[in-house]
Design a protein around this motif. Structure first.
Motif, PDB file in Angstrom:
ATOM      1  N   TYR A  35      16.789  43.709  12.724  1.00 55.95           N
ATOM      2  CA  TYR A  35      15.389  43.865  12.362  1.00 55.95           C
ATOM      3  C   TYR A  35      14.547  43.302  13.496  1.00 55.95           C
ATOM      4  CZ  TYR A  35      17.545  44.304   7.791  1.00 55.95           C
ATOM      5  OH  TYR A  35      18.342  44.697   6.758  1.00 55.95           O
ATOM      6  N   ALA A  36      13.650  44.118  14.033  1.00 51.87           N
ATOM      7  CA  ALA A  36      12.801  43.671  15.139  1.00 51.87           C
ATOM      8  C   ALA A  36      11.342  43.890  14.773  1.00 51.87           C
ATOM      9  CB  ALA A  36      13.139  44.430  16.414  1.00 51.87           C
ATOM     10  N   SER A  37      10.511  42.972  15.224  1.00 55.36           N
ATOM     11  CA  SER A  37       9.082  43.058  14.930  1.00 55.36           C
ATOM     12  C   SER A  37       8.285  42.587  16.145  1.00 55.36           C
ATOM     13  CB  SER A  37       8.758  42.188  13.713  1.00 55.36           C
ATOM     14  OG  SER A  37       7.367  42.117  13.528  1.00 55.36           O
ATOM     15  N   ASN A  38       7.293  43.369  16.519  1.00 55.39           N
ATOM     16  CA  ASN A  38       6.373  42.992  17.588  1.00 55.39           C
ATOM     17  C   ASN A  38       4.959  43.070  17.046  1.00 55.39           C
ATOM     18  OD1 ASN A  38       8.222  42.771  19.851  1.00 55.39           O
ATOM     19  ND2 ASN A  38       8.493  44.963  19.620  1.00 55.39           N
ATOM     20  N   SER A  39       4.153  42.086  17.348  1.00 56.96           N
ATOM     21  CA  SER A  39       2.757  42.135  16.930  1.00 56.96           C
ATOM     22  C   SER A  39       1.895  41.363  17.924  1.00 56.96           C
ATOM     23  CB  SER A  39       2.589  41.550  15.522  1.00 56.96           C
ATOM     24  OG  SER A  39       2.955  40.193  15.511  1.00 56.96           O
ATOM     25  N   SER A  40       0.652  41.799  18.056  1.00 54.82           N
ATOM     26  CA  SER A  40      -0.271  41.077  18.932  1.00 54.82           C
ATOM     27  C   SER A  40      -1.687  41.235  18.405  1.00 54.82           C
ATOM     28  CB  SER A  40      -0.183  41.592  20.368  1.00 54.82           C
ATOM     29  OG  SER A  40      -0.663  42.912  20.445  1.00 54.82           O
ATOM     30  N   VAL A  41      -2.501  40.261  18.729  1.00 52.73           N
ATOM     31  CA  VAL A  41      -3.901  40.250  18.312  1.00 52.73           C
ATOM     32  C   VAL A  41      -4.726  39.793  19.503  1.00 52.73           C
ATOM     33  CG1 VAL A  41      -5.566  39.178  16.755  1.00 52.73           C
ATOM     34  CG2 VAL A  41      -3.292  39.701  15.926  1.00 52.73           C
ATOM     35  N   ALA A  42      -5.835  40.446  19.741  1.00 47.55           N
ATOM     36  CA  ALA A  42      -6.732  40.049  20.824  1.00 47.55           C
ATOM     37  C   ALA A  42      -8.153  39.968  20.291  1.00 47.55           C
ATOM     38  CB  ALA A  42      -6.662  41.048  21.972  1.00 47.55           C
ATOM     39  N   LEU A  43      -8.891  38.998  20.794  1.00 48.35           N
ATOM     40  CA  LEU A  43     -10.283  38.815  20.382  1.00 48.35           C
ATOM     41  C   LEU A  43     -11.115  38.525  21.621  1.00 48.35           C
ATOM     42  CD1 LEU A  43     -12.489  38.339  18.228  1.00 48.35           C
ATOM     43  CD2 LEU A  43     -11.787  35.948  18.215  1.00 48.35           C
ATOM     44  N   ASN A  44     -12.187  39.282  21.769  1.00 47.60           N
ATOM     45  CA  ASN A  44     -13.102  39.050  22.880  1.00 47.60           C
ATOM     46  C   ASN A  44     -14.518  39.199  22.335  1.00 47.60           C
ATOM     47  OD1 ASN A  44     -14.317  38.679  25.293  1.00 47.60           O
ATOM     48  ND2 ASN A  44     -13.670  40.604  26.204  1.00 47.60           N
ATOM     49  N   ALA A  45     -15.247  38.115  22.326  1.00 48.13           N
ATOM     50  CA  ALA A  45     -16.631  38.173  21.861  1.00 48.13           C
ATOM     51  C   ALA A  45     -17.462  38.900  22.909  1.00 48.13           C
ATOM     52  CB  ALA A  45     -17.169  36.767  21.632  1.00 48.13           C
ATOM     53  N   HIS A  53      -9.245  35.750  23.985  1.00 52.90           N
ATOM     54  CA  HIS A  53      -8.072  35.057  23.461  1.00 52.90           C
ATOM     55  C   HIS A  53      -7.114  36.092  22.903  1.00 52.90           C
ATOM     56  CE1 HIS A  53      -9.871  31.063  23.713  1.00 52.90           C
ATOM     57  NE2 HIS A  53     -10.994  31.638  23.305  1.00 52.90           N
ATOM     58  N   SER A  54      -5.839  35.898  23.138  1.00 47.69           N
ATOM     59  CA  SER A  54      -4.849  36.826  22.588  1.00 47.69           C
ATOM     60  C   SER A  54      -3.576  36.066  22.252  1.00 47.69           C
ATOM     61  CB  SER A  54      -4.544  37.961  23.560  1.00 47.69           C
ATOM     62  OG  SER A  54      -3.891  37.448  24.699  1.00 47.69           O
ATOM     63  N   ALA A  55      -2.811  36.616  21.343  1.00 50.64           N
ATOM     64  CA  ALA A  55      -1.529  36.035  20.959  1.00 50.64           C
ATOM     65  C   ALA A  55      -0.552  37.181  20.708  1.00 50.64           C
ATOM     66  CB  ALA A  55      -1.679  35.181  19.714  1.00 50.64           C
ATOM     67  N   ALA A  56       0.685  36.989  21.102  1.00 49.63           N
ATOM     68  CA  ALA A  56       1.715  38.003  20.878  1.00 49.63           C
ATOM     69  C   ALA A  56       2.945  37.315  20.296  1.00 49.63           C
ATOM     70  CB  ALA A  56       2.069  38.699  22.182  1.00 49.63           C
ATOM     71  N   LEU A  57       3.534  37.934  19.303  1.00 50.07           N
ATOM     72  CA  LEU A  57       4.724  37.389  18.658  1.00 50.07           C
ATOM     73  C   LEU A  57       5.821  38.449  18.659  1.00 50.07           C
ATOM     74  CD1 LEU A  57       2.994  35.809  15.559  1.00 50.07           C
ATOM     75  CD2 LEU A  57       3.773  34.614  17.592  1.00 50.07           C
ATOM     76  N   GLN A  58       7.034  38.001  18.826  1.00 45.69           N
ATOM     77  CA  GLN A  58       8.177  38.902  18.771  1.00 45.69           C
ATOM     78  C   GLN A  58       9.298  38.184  18.043  1.00 45.69           C
ATOM     79  OE1 GLN A  58      10.463  39.752  22.383  1.00 45.69           O
ATOM     80  NE2 GLN A  58      10.390  41.903  21.820  1.00 45.69           N
ATOM     81  N   SER A  59       9.952  38.894  17.133  1.00 48.18           N
ATOM     82  CA  SER A  59      11.102  38.309  16.466  1.00 48.18           C
ATOM     83  C   SER A  59      12.189  39.357  16.328  1.00 48.18           C
ATOM     84  CB  SER A  59      10.720  37.767  15.088  1.00 48.18           C
ATOM     85  OG  SER A  59      10.351  38.833  14.232  1.00 48.18           O
TER      86      SER A  59
END
Length: 65
Positions: A35-45, A53-59
């Motif tokens: 089982y693989a999962s990739n996700s990311s979120v970015a925020l720029n005002a 700001h951004s964050a990336a997660l992988q499992s």
């Protein structure tokens, strides 16, 4: 800290294959559920001199039976 390998150290490495794993479930059939999962979120005002700001997660989960 990461130590860089020299070609001499790299050539001195040895690799061997592991023997097949024997199971009692359905004879000698081995299987693994991956089982693989990739996700990311970015925020720029949207303002002058804004900081993005951004964050990336992988499992990756592996269950071998």
């Amino acid at each position: 800290m990461r130590k860089e390998l020299t070609f001499t150290e790299l050539e001195a490495e040895h690799v061997e294959l592991l023997p097949a794993r024997e199971t009692l479930w359905f004879g000698n059939n081995n299987w693994a559920a991956v089982y693989a999962s990739n996700s990311s979120v970015a925020l720029n005002a949207a303002s002058f001199n804004a900081i993005a700001h951004s964050a990336a997660l992988q499992s990756i989960n592996v269950h071998q039976h």
